[in-house]
Design an enzyme around this catalytic site. Structure first.
Site, PDB file in Angstrom:
ATOM      1  N   TYR A 102       0.809  -1.208   0.000  1.00  0.00           N
ATOM      2  CA  TYR A 102       0.000   0.000   0.000  1.00  0.00           C
ATOM      3  C   TYR A 102       0.853   1.272   0.000  1.00  0.00           C
ATOM      4  CZ  TYR A 102      -4.018  -2.975   1.049  1.00  0.00           C
ATOM      5  OH  TYR A 102      -5.009  -3.937   0.988  1.00  0.00           O
ATOM      6  N   SER A 109       3.163   7.944  -6.345  1.00  0.00           N
ATOM      7  CA  SER A 109       1.961   8.136  -5.542  1.00  0.00           C
ATOM      8  C   SER A 109       1.129   9.289  -6.091  1.00  0.00           C
ATOM      9  CB  SER A 109       2.325   8.420  -4.087  1.00  0.00           C
ATOM     10  OG  SER A 109       1.176   8.816  -3.353  1.00  0.00           O
ATOM     11  N   HIS A 111      -0.849  10.959  -4.432  1.00  0.00           N
ATOM     12  CA  HIS A 111      -0.944  11.990  -3.405  1.00  0.00           C
ATOM     13  C   HIS A 111       0.002  13.157  -3.686  1.00  0.00           C
ATOM     14  CE1 HIS A 111      -3.699  10.017  -0.601  1.00  0.00           C
ATOM     15  NE2 HIS A 111      -3.103   8.879  -0.925  1.00  0.00           N
ATOM     16  N   ASP A 118      -7.542  10.190   0.537  1.00  0.00           N
ATOM     17  CA  ASP A 118      -7.987   9.011   1.268  1.00  0.00           C
ATOM     18  C   ASP A 118      -9.067   9.444   2.253  1.00  0.00           C
ATOM     19  OD1 ASP A 118      -6.110   7.428  -0.011  1.00  0.00           O
ATOM     20  OD2 ASP A 118      -4.631   7.619   1.591  1.00  0.00           O
ATOM     21  N   GLU A 167      -8.197  -0.465  -2.769  1.00  0.00           N
ATOM     22  CA  GLU A 167      -8.240   0.630  -1.802  1.00  0.00           C
ATOM     23  C   GLU A 167      -9.577   1.353  -1.941  1.00  0.00           C
ATOM     24  OE1 GLU A 167      -4.917   3.284  -1.972  1.00  0.00           O
ATOM     25  OE2 GLU A 167      -3.457   1.738  -1.428  1.00  0.00           O
ATOM     26  N   HIS A 170      -9.475   5.294  -1.395  1.00  0.00           N
ATOM     27  CA  HIS A 170      -8.637   6.206  -2.177  1.00  0.00           C
ATOM     28  C   HIS A 170      -9.410   6.726  -3.386  1.00  0.00           C
ATOM     29  CE1 HIS A 170      -4.589   7.467  -3.860  1.00  0.00           C
ATOM     30  NE2 HIS A 170      -5.335   7.476  -4.954  1.00  0.00           N
TER      31      HIS A 170
END
Length: 214
Positions: A102, A109, A111, A118, A167, A170
């Site tokens: 993860y 990523s 992010h 998330d 996920e 996400h």
């Protein structure tokens, strides 16, 4: 390439020095204190997330932000910690893949783009676990995320395509046209690129003045 529909993964990483413009903390409920960088999102993404969470609240559902923006350096620190907690060796000399599936490699990523968030809810103690998918909030998110321009980026049974385990927490902002298309077709972003070669172009995104990745 359009900022919002860009494919970000191990084969299409972001450069180490990439930092999104217009990062903002728009004030959505977050399981993080004020001033924490993880509360930040790219400006347009932040507004979409705010609208999504407000819509859930109107149905008495509580979605809470857990992690938004994460810098390349922070991702590198997470990988070092998961690959070899006792080592002070630079990341480049550590194992090429983190122990935890993860935890994405630096640059891979979503992010880092400021386009990913998330989320979780009180029913699972605000944890990022697959049980979130069985909560009313998790089920609502699947049905409604695309209405606000988001997709469940790493769906179940698509690990061989995305390279990331399921996920359900996400979400990734890709604009409403592309989110709607992926929701209707069941395609991941990787499959959309493979099938069509390029994502849908959104004239509004092209002309709104927000920065685009080079």
């Amino acid at each position: 390439m359009n900022l919002y529909t860009r494919l970000i993964n191990k084969d299409h990483p972001l450069p180490p020095d990439y930092v999104p413009e217009n990062l903002t903390d728009i004030g959505i409920p977050f399981d993080a204190p004020c001033g924490d960088p993880k509360r930040l999102l790219e400006f347009r993404t932040a507004h979409a997330a705010f609208s999504l969470i407000q819509a859930a609240q109107k149905e008495s559902l509580i979605l809470t932000g857990i992690s938004g923006y994460r810098s390349y350096k922070r991702q590198q620190q997470l990988c070092i910690g998961h690959s070899n907690p006792a080592s002070s060796t630079p990341y480049q000399q550590i194992s090429p893949a983190p122990v935890n599936p993860y935890v994405a490699l630096p640059g891979t990523s979503e992010h880092q783009s400021g386009l990913a968030l998330d989320v979780s809810c009180p029913a699972v103690n605000h944890e990022l676990i697959t049980e979130f998918a069985e909560t009313p909030e998790g089920k609502w998110l699947v049905r409604n995320a695309s209405l606000y321009g988001f997709i469940i980026r790493y769906p179940a049974n698509k690990e061989s395509v995305t390279g990331i385990p399921w996920e359900p927490w996400h979400i990734r902002y890709v604009t409403r046209p592309l989110a709607g298309c992926l929701r209707l077709t069941g395609l991941t972003l990787e499959e959309y690129y493979t099938t069509f070669g390029a994502p849908l172009q959104n004239p509004e995104v092209k002309s709104n003045g927000y920065s685009q990745l080079k």
